[in-house]
Scaffold this motif. Structure first.
Motif, mmCIF file in Angstrom:
data_model
loop_
_atom_site.group_PDB
_atom_site.id
_atom_site.type_symbol
_atom_site.label_atom_id
_atom_site.label_comp_id
_atom_site.label_asym_id
_atom_site.label_seq_id
_atom_site.Cartn_x
_atom_site.Cartn_y
_atom_site.Cartn_z
ATOM 1 N N SER A 75 0.835 -1.188 0.000
ATOM 2 C CA SER A 75 0.000 0.000 0.000
ATOM 3 C C SER A 75 0.870 1.238 0.000
ATOM 4 C CB SER A 75 -0.915 0.015 1.227
ATOM 5 O OG SER A 75 -1.786 -1.083 1.210
ATOM 6 N N HIS A 133 -3.763 -9.280 0.522
ATOM 7 C CA HIS A 133 -3.097 -8.325 -0.372
ATOM 8 C C HIS A 133 -1.579 -8.406 -0.200
ATOM 9 C CE1 HIS A 133 -2.844 -3.952 -1.953
ATOM 10 N NE2 HIS A 133 -1.617 -4.247 -1.544
ATOM 11 N N GLY A 170 -1.207 -6.553 -5.814
ATOM 12 C CA GLY A 170 -2.336 -6.199 -4.961
ATOM 13 C C GLY A 170 -2.745 -4.746 -5.163
ATOM 14 N N GLU A 204 -6.672 -2.609 -5.914
ATOM 15 C CA GLU A 204 -7.159 -2.027 -4.661
ATOM 16 C C GLU A 204 -8.660 -1.770 -4.727
ATOM 17 O OE1 GLU A 204 -6.255 -1.137 -0.942
ATOM 18 O OE2 GLU A 204 -4.525 -0.825 -2.241
ATOM 19 N N GLN A 263 -9.798 -9.034 -1.273
ATOM 20 C CA GLN A 263 -9.559 -8.277 -2.502
ATOM 21 C C GLN A 263 -8.978 -9.157 -3.603
ATOM 22 O OE1 GLN A 263 -6.559 -4.975 -2.245
ATOM 23 N NE2 GLN A 263 -5.918 -6.000 -4.136
ATOM 24 N N ILE A 267 -6.626 -9.919 -7.024
ATOM 25 C CA ILE A 267 -5.253 -9.567 -7.374
ATOM 26 C C ILE A 267 -5.080 -9.638 -8.894
ATOM 27 C CG2 ILE A 267 -4.188 -10.177 -5.180
ATOM 28 C CD1 ILE A 267 -3.516 -12.897 -6.249
#
Length: 365
Positions: free
Chosen positions: A2, A280, A307, A311, A348, A350
């Motif tokens: 992130s 992630h 990842g 998002e 989430q 990928i």
């Protein structure tokens, strides 16, 4: 991994499309139509048929779609994910050494363990966490060896006394790892291993909530004694659930005009949200463990990884702040993957290197 740019991009489009969606919903409701898509679907379980709903609470109007493709969420010719000749975690199994920093309850630990153990559980009904991990296993090194499909919790250590305080930095995370390695006698597992540092809700972290929900890197020999990949993820339940546990909590600017926050699959906003961040980061660790394998962009100090490219995407139709089509059980809990022992998770998607788009096992395209 992130980054401030990733979070800012996601939050900007979430706000933009939320406002647009609210206006569209107002107009649509005046014509007695509903903007939310609902479909019935029956999926057999090992014991009995379980009735669920497919829901897309944030399906954008077609005029606002970010891509003309209905099948490949997040696809773009502008994204150039490249291989930079570094290793991936291909040896089987991938041994995860979990460090529980702070005070953790047994139910919260159990929930996270069940997610990690679901990665290699081929018995879970489709769509499953194991099927989601197959996308990560598509990534190879220069010898053609794929990321391993086998993931194993090889050791655990509880640092319940906050040995390095209640506030950590990116650098002091390595002190936490060094202390755990000395105390728990974790093996020097260069070839198969990685550390996963999980901090409790009362531990603050440099840039947590503001720019990151989790990150990964590798240990320095000068601090830990050897080089080994690791990931950190924080429990955001009391600090910033609206940022790091979205869509189980919503930012204040979204108000009450949209579909509202979704119910977490295991009833734990902070930890259920944390599970997705763990997924992630794990996907990025295995495909880019030393920050010299798979990523987009030219700057290895700020790579855009598999990842980051997806998002906020959890299902078909997602993009631009819309999570996509997911599932809701009879209790109203939202999920998109099945796991070990009947667990459900919202994880989430990928980046799929074959499709050149984000993908997941719950795709209905």
């Amino acid at each position: 991994m992130s980054s401030p740019a990733t979070l800012s991009f996601f939050l900007f489009f979430t706000l933009f499309f939320h406002i647009s969606s609210s206006l569209d919903t107002t107009i649509t409701n005046n014509n007695n139509n509903k903007h939310t898509t609902l479909n019935s679907l029956t999926i057999p379980s090992p014991t009995a048929a379980a009735e669920i709903e497919l829901i897309n609470p944030k399906l954008p109007p077609r005029s606002l779609s970010l891509t003309s493709s209905k099948k490949f969420e997040g696809s773009s010719d502008l994204i150039h994910l490249r291989y930079h000749m570094g290793p991936v975690l291909s040896s089987s199994p991938i041994n995860i050494y979990v460090i529980w920093y702070g005070r953790w309850t047994r139910p919260h630990k159990s929930l996270i363990r069940d997610f990690l153990n679901s990665i290699s559980d081929a018995k879970a009904p489709s769509p499953s966490v194991a099927q989601w991990w197959r996308t990560a296993s598509l990534y190879t090194d220069q010898t053609g060896a794929n990321v391993s499909r086998s993931v194993f919790i090889a050791g655990e250590y509880s640092d319940s006394k906050y040995s390095h305080g209640n506030h950590l930095t990116r650098l002091t995370i390595q002190d936490v790892i060094a202390s755990a390695a000395r105390s728990a006698s974790f093996p020097v597992d260069h070839k198969n291993g990685m550390y996963l540092v999980l901090t409790s809700h009362d531990v603050t972290m440099q840039d947590f909530c503001r720019a990151v929900c989790g990150f990964h890197y590798f240990t320095f020999p000068s601090m830990v004694g050897y080089t080994m990949p690791y990931a950190w993820v924080g429990q955001s339940g009391k600090q910033c659930p609206e940022v790091c546990a979205y869509p189980f909590a919503l930012p204040g600017y979204m108000g009450h005009g949209g579909p509202g926050e979704l119910r977490p699959p295991n009833g734990e906003t902070g930890v259920d949200g944390m599970v997705s961040v763990i997924g992630h980061e794990l996907a990025e660790v295995v495909s880019n463990p030393l920050i010299n394998a798979w990523y987009a962009g030219e700057d290895p100090t700020a790579p855009t990884e598999i990842g980051d490219l997806c998002e906020g995407l959890y299902g078909s139709g997602g993009g631009g702040g819309y999570i996509g089509q997911v599932m809701r059980d009879r209790e109203g809990k939202t999920y998109n993957m099945n796991g070990k022992g009947g667990r459900k998770f919202l994880v989430q998607w990928i980046w799929n290197p074959n499709l050149k788009a984000c993908s997941g096992p719950n795709s209905v395209d």
